[in-house]
Design a protein around this motif. Structure first.
Motif, mmCIF file in Angstrom:
data_model
loop_
_atom_site.group_PDB
_atom_site.id
_atom_site.type_symbol
_atom_site.label_atom_id
_atom_site.label_comp_id
_atom_site.label_asym_id
_atom_site.label_seq_id
_atom_site.Cartn_x
_atom_site.Cartn_y
_atom_site.Cartn_z
ATOM 1 N N SER A 1 0.922 -1.229 0.253
ATOM 2 C CA SER A 1 -0.121 0.030 -0.114
ATOM 3 C C SER A 1 0.941 1.453 -0.151
ATOM 4 O O SER A 1 1.996 1.227 0.907
ATOM 5 C CB SER A 1 -0.838 0.047 1.356
ATOM 6 N N LEU A 2 0.497 1.977 -0.763
ATOM 7 C CA LEU A 2 1.096 3.528 -0.884
ATOM 8 C C LEU A 2 0.218 4.640 -0.124
ATOM 9 O O LEU A 2 0.758 5.873 -0.122
ATOM 10 C CB LEU A 2 1.347 4.126 -2.349
ATOM 11 N N LYS A 3 -0.814 4.335 0.575
ATOM 12 C CA LYS A 3 -1.720 5.032 1.105
ATOM 13 C C LYS A 3 -1.109 5.801 2.467
ATOM 14 O O LYS A 3 -1.599 6.621 2.973
ATOM 15 C CB LYS A 3 -3.199 4.241 1.357
ATOM 16 N N GLY A 4 -0.236 5.001 3.066
ATOM 17 C CA GLY A 4 0.218 5.528 4.299
ATOM 18 C C GLY A 4 -0.430 5.230 5.462
ATOM 19 O O GLY A 4 -1.190 4.643 5.422
ATOM 20 N N VAL A 5 -0.158 5.770 6.561
ATOM 21 C CA VAL A 5 -0.952 5.395 7.874
ATOM 22 C C VAL A 5 -0.963 6.642 8.660
ATOM 23 O O VAL A 5 -0.352 7.661 8.552
ATOM 24 C CB VAL A 5 -0.074 4.559 8.832
ATOM 25 N N GLU A 6 -2.013 6.548 9.682
ATOM 26 C CA GLU A 6 -2.158 7.664 10.290
ATOM 27 C C GLU A 6 -2.755 7.285 11.738
ATOM 28 O O GLU A 6 -3.002 6.163 11.929
ATOM 29 C CB GLU A 6 -3.665 8.394 9.683
ATOM 30 N N GLU A 7 -2.597 8.201 12.678
ATOM 31 C CA GLU A 7 -3.028 7.736 14.125
ATOM 32 C C GLU A 7 -4.250 6.948 14.143
ATOM 33 O O GLU A 7 -5.220 7.396 13.531
ATOM 34 C CB GLU A 7 -3.234 8.971 14.825
ATOM 35 N N ASN A 8 -4.292 5.865 14.985
ATOM 36 C CA ASN A 8 -5.390 4.893 15.223
ATOM 37 C C ASN A 8 -5.861 4.121 14.054
ATOM 38 O O ASN A 8 -6.658 3.198 14.352
ATOM 39 C CB ASN A 8 -6.673 5.774 15.477
ATOM 40 N N TYR B 1 5.310 9.184 13.490
ATOM 41 C CA TYR B 1 6.216 9.179 12.406
ATOM 42 C C TYR B 1 7.271 10.029 12.297
ATOM 43 O O TYR B 1 7.517 10.868 13.150
ATOM 44 C CB TYR B 1 5.278 9.143 11.018
ATOM 45 N N THR B 2 8.231 9.630 11.450
ATOM 46 C CA THR B 2 9.459 10.563 11.347
ATOM 47 C C THR B 2 9.605 10.682 9.705
ATOM 48 O O THR B 2 9.302 9.929 8.735
ATOM 49 C CB THR B 2 10.704 9.910 11.786
ATOM 50 N N THR B 3 10.584 11.868 9.290
ATOM 51 C CA THR B 3 10.308 12.161 8.032
ATOM 52 C C THR B 3 11.933 12.414 7.430
ATOM 53 O O THR B 3 12.876 12.416 8.332
ATOM 54 C CB THR B 3 9.851 13.565 7.797
ATOM 55 N N MET B 4 11.995 12.365 6.177
ATOM 56 C CA MET B 4 13.540 12.574 5.580
ATOM 57 C C MET B 4 14.117 13.961 6.288
ATOM 58 O O MET B 4 15.302 14.072 6.213
ATOM 59 C CB MET B 4 13.395 12.600 4.115
ATOM 60 N N THR B 5 13.240 14.801 6.494
ATOM 61 C CA THR B 5 13.504 16.134 7.127
ATOM 62 C C THR B 5 14.379 15.943 8.319
ATOM 63 O O THR B 5 15.498 16.378 8.772
ATOM 64 C CB THR B 5 12.533 17.321 7.229
ATOM 65 N N GLY B 6 13.665 15.169 9.091
ATOM 66 C CA GLY B 6 14.546 14.655 10.269
ATOM 67 C C GLY B 6 15.850 13.746 10.183
ATOM 68 O O GLY B 6 16.675 14.021 10.940
ATOM 69 N N ASP C 1 4.322 11.259 1.204
ATOM 70 C CA ASP C 1 3.024 11.321 1.763
ATOM 71 C C ASP C 1 2.164 12.528 1.121
ATOM 72 O O ASP C 1 2.472 13.210 0.520
ATOM 73 C CB ASP C 1 2.921 11.859 3.405
ATOM 74 N N LYS C 2 0.612 12.291 1.183
ATOM 75 C CA LYS C 2 -0.126 13.346 0.645
ATOM 76 C C LYS C 2 -0.010 14.753 1.166
ATOM 77 O O LYS C 2 -0.138 15.585 0.601
ATOM 78 C CB LYS C 2 -1.673 12.850 0.875
ATOM 79 N N ASP C 3 0.596 14.666 2.528
ATOM 80 C CA ASP C 3 1.018 16.142 2.830
ATOM 81 C C ASP C 3 2.450 16.820 2.400
ATOM 82 O O ASP C 3 2.820 17.828 2.816
ATOM 83 C CB ASP C 3 0.981 16.206 4.399
ATOM 84 N N ARG D 1 6.769 3.031 2.112
ATOM 85 C CA ARG D 1 7.070 3.968 0.979
ATOM 86 C C ARG D 1 8.410 4.420 0.826
ATOM 87 O O ARG D 1 9.039 4.857 -0.030
ATOM 88 C CB ARG D 1 6.127 5.166 1.449
ATOM 89 N N TYR D 2 9.396 4.235 2.251
ATOM 90 C CA TYR D 2 10.655 4.767 2.433
ATOM 91 C C TYR D 2 11.643 3.728 1.559
ATOM 92 O O TYR D 2 12.461 3.882 0.936
ATOM 93 C CB TYR D 2 10.973 5.047 3.732
ATOM 94 N N VAL D 3 11.099 2.413 1.894
ATOM 95 C CA VAL D 3 11.692 1.353 1.177
ATOM 96 C C VAL D 3 11.646 1.303 -0.501
ATOM 97 O O VAL D 3 12.656 1.237 -0.920
ATOM 98 C CB VAL D 3 11.033 -0.161 1.654
#
Length: 714
Positions: free
Chosen positions: A253-260, A592-597, A629-631, A691-693
């Motif tokens: 899945s490329l949809k990603g994940v969200e809280e809960n 989650y963490t990002t490439m910025t971090g 991510d969509k954001d 998605r990072y993989v």
């Protein structure tokens, strides 16, 4: 745990979601868990998770090389696991000229995929309950030796009955401390080849500093392919083998994940001790684990000194060092977490309550002495456990600790045989020599051995040292440097070359007096030795612990419905779940963490926090493709509250549709007590976002042909 009373269920709904405790058997999912999972977001039937007659999720999840988990992600046998799970194989295939650990590797086609010497995956076929059958063969009048013999005899019959003439590997395992038994049927595939791995700077980003920590920014994955014969059956390596057509593989899945969001993990958790008594916890915290930590650190420090000086040595010892470091930090984390949580006190209160129930008239005959026996055992063995852990770390980190005894005793046995028997034994003997000295740097091994002998003899003497070693300690005033220098200079077992030279012109009688053999043999003899009193105490404890678990279940004072992990396939479920806000994490929500971090942690040339130039370039241009991510950010890792442990490394993280969203690779150090007691507030699983993989494979490595064979859900 599951709440079956409506009032409690309604109350829980008014509060934030809590982690679901449990590592569950797949055969009981429909009865115990499916309704609860469906409420949380599962859209699959129980049959789609575990089926004997039809393909299901269990067919896509394998045990990887006996200690990790992996998942099938294509119809061509492509397999995903952690970088640290593939570490040994990657190191084996590497050289100074072609260092795949350092530089990464991506096979341009199937012909370029590489086969390490020893690597296998194990597919789960089915399981069943044989508790009644096995327990009908034992009774309370038996000694533990008699009981174990009867169980082993019945186990052998069950394994033979279900192996179909050797087609399958069958394993009968005890659960609930020997109160239940199940058999597991597996099929092993040994032709497994490396397809791709990111460089260490990505796959091991953060090194020991970030290990067990959050926020995390690690691309902990590697890729392999399973091969079979033309009929899809297991086969030894052959250029004629074909990629395996798995019964089931996971869509991505490329949809990603969200809280809960619902999160489900299938895998092979190694070991938990949720039923461990208070005395065992205290023993670990005060005696066993501190010795483990100090012994591991002693070996690591010497290894690192040599690894930092020589790239060849670094490559040879990379896997051994990484494994030692992982457990070193784990055990220190366990000490801290168990102490902070007051876990032993919590268990002691439960046991005091149980003891009152156990000594009621109707329970006393079976359970009355259980707690006293358990507590007496730990009191008797505390000092022994401190000794044993110093000694085990000596043997684990110093090849001279065990190898001279193992090899020397094998040679003694070899030279006693006739010529025909010798010819039969010789291949195994040669393999043993290769195993001992295949990755062996003599100066490093000498210094590790000296450091560990000095530590062991100074810290473990209260239990009693081997006679000759105690004498050497006194003669050398606690410093084994001169003795080890002398011993190595005279020993058959100093190097591979000296062993082979001896075998060409053998004098078998000289082995017994070889100085390295003498000290190694004493150490190994001490490790295995048990007095009659110790053997009886072990038997008494085994009976008491088995009855403690049975009594806790019977009295319903412990609500645990699942057995401890023991490297058998389990399912755990929960949700994507944040930890409290952390200023070290740039993410909008601390789940989650990002490439910025990732780039913020970058330190040019640093062994733990360096990054490939191409990653920095792609980040600067925001070339994230469809994997962002969509954001707009590039995701790296994310958190769930699943109940996992070692062995789950590489496990697939699945959404409610059974699609792959991530790969589990770590836990958070705050919940390190999780192997003993589950913390619903703190327990987290750290996962690699799929998605990072895919971004690394596609954008960084330019290996889109690997992406193209997967089923991507956009």
């Amino acid at each position: 745990m599951k709440k079956i009373i409506l009032f409690l269920t309604m109350c829980l709904m008014a509060f934030p979601a809590k982690a679901d405790e449990g590592m569950w058997f797949l055969m009981f999912i429909e009865r115990l868990n499916h309704r609860d999972m469906a409420k949380m977001g599962l859209q699959l039937t129980a049959e789609e998770i575990y089926s004997i007659n039809n393909h299901s999720l269990k067919d896509a999840v394998v045990q990887f090389n006996g200690g990790c988990t992996a998942e099938m992600v294509s119809k061509e046998g492509l397999l995903l696991t952690n970088h640290h799970c593939g570490y040994d194989a990657i190191a084996e295939l590497s050289s100074e000229e072609q260092n795949y650990l350092k530089n990464g590797f991506w096979a341009k086609d199937k012909a370029a995929e590489m086969k390490p010497k020893s690597l296998f995956v194990r597919f789960f076929v089915r399981m069943d309950d044989v508790s009644k059958r096995i327990l009908s063969k034992v009774n309370d009048k038996m000694t533990e030796t008699e009981r174990n013999k009867a169980i082993q005899q019945e186990t052998s019959l069950i394994e033979k009955e279900n192996s179909e003439g050797g087609k399958y590997t069958v394993s009968v395992r005890p659960f609930f401390q020997g109160n239940e038994y199940y058999y597991f049927v597996y099929q092993d595939y040994k032709d497994v080849r490396l397809v791709g791995t990111p460089p260490e700077s990505l796959g091991k980003f953060g090194g020991d500093t970030d290990n067990w920590e959050w926020p995390r920014h690690t691309a902990d994955f590697s890729m392999f392919r399973v091969y079979a014969d033309a009929n899809g059956n297991p086969a030894e390596y052959s250029k004629d083998n074909m990629p395996l057509k798995p019964k089931h593989y996971l869509p991505i899945s490329l949809k990603g994940v969200e809280e809960n969001d619902f999160a489900m993990i299938l895998g092979y958790p190694g070991r938990t001790n949720r039923w461990m008594p208070a005395g065992g916890i205290e023993q670990n915290v005060q005696f066993a684990y501190p010795a483990w930590v100090e012994g591991a650190k002693t070996g690591m420090d010497v290894m690192k000194t040599y690894m930092d000086k020589d790239e060849k040595v670094k490559l040879e010892y990379a896997s051994k060092y990484a494994s030692t470091a992982n457990y070193w930090k784990n055990r220190q984390g366990m000490i801290d977490a168990l102490t902070k949580a007051g876990t032993a006190k919590t268990k002691a209160k439960e046991e005091a309550k149980f003891n009152k129930w156990a000594n009621k008239t109707e329970n006393k005959a079976k359970y009355g002495s259980v707690i006293a026996t358990v507590n007496d055992y730990y009191t008797q063995t505390n000092v022994k456990m401190l000794h044993d852990n110093y000694l085990s770390q000596l043997v684990r980190t110093a090849s001279y600790g065990a190898a001279p005894a193992t090899l020397g005793n094998s040679l003694i046995a070899y030279y006693k045989e006739n010529e025909a028997k010798k010819q039969e034994m010789l291949p195994r003997l040669n393999q043993l020599v290769e195993t001992v000295y295949g990755k062996f740097h003599a100066p490093l091994e000498k210094d590790v051995f000296i450091a560990q002998l000095n530590l062991y003899t100074s810290k473990a003497s209260a239990y009693g040292l081997p006679e000759n070693i105690a004498k050497l300690k006194e003669e050398n005033k606690g410093d084994f440097t001169a003795y080890v220098d002398m011993a190595i200079g005279k020993s058959i077992f100093a190097t591979k070359e000296s062993v082979l030279a001896f075998m060409k012109d053998p004098k078998p009688e000289s082995i017994a007096s070889d100085p390295l053999y003498v000290i190694s043999n004493e150490l190994m003899t001490k490790m295995r030795a048990k007095t009659p009193e110790q053997l009886k105490a072990d038997d008494d404890f085994a009976i008491a612990f088995r009855n403690l678990v049975a009594g806790l279940r019977e009295s319903k004072m412990n609500s645990i419905q699942y057995p401890d992990a023991n490297s058998t396939l389990r399912l755990t479920y929960g949700k994507v779940r944040a930890l409290p806000a952390d200023k070290r994490n740039d993410a909008a929500v601390n789940n989650y963490t990002t490439m910025t971090g990732l780039v913020k942690k970058y330190k040019a040339g640093d062994a733990e926090f360096d990054l490939p130039a191409r990653v920095l370039e792609l980040n600067k241009s925001k070339d994230f493709g469809e994997y962002a991510d969509k954001d707009g950010y590039m995701p790296v890792n994310f958190l769930t509250d699943n109940d996992i442990t070692g062995g789950n490394s590489g496990s697939p993280v699945l959404n409610g549709k059974g699609e792959l969203t991530g790969i589990a690779f770590d836990g958070n150090i705050e919940a390190m007590a999780g192997d003993v007691i589950f913390d619903k507030k703190l327990q987290r699983t750290i996962n690699l976002d799929i998605r990072y993989v895919l971004w690394i494979i596609d954008k960084y490595a330019g290996a889109k042909h690997i992406i193209d064979e997967m089923t991507i859900v956009r």
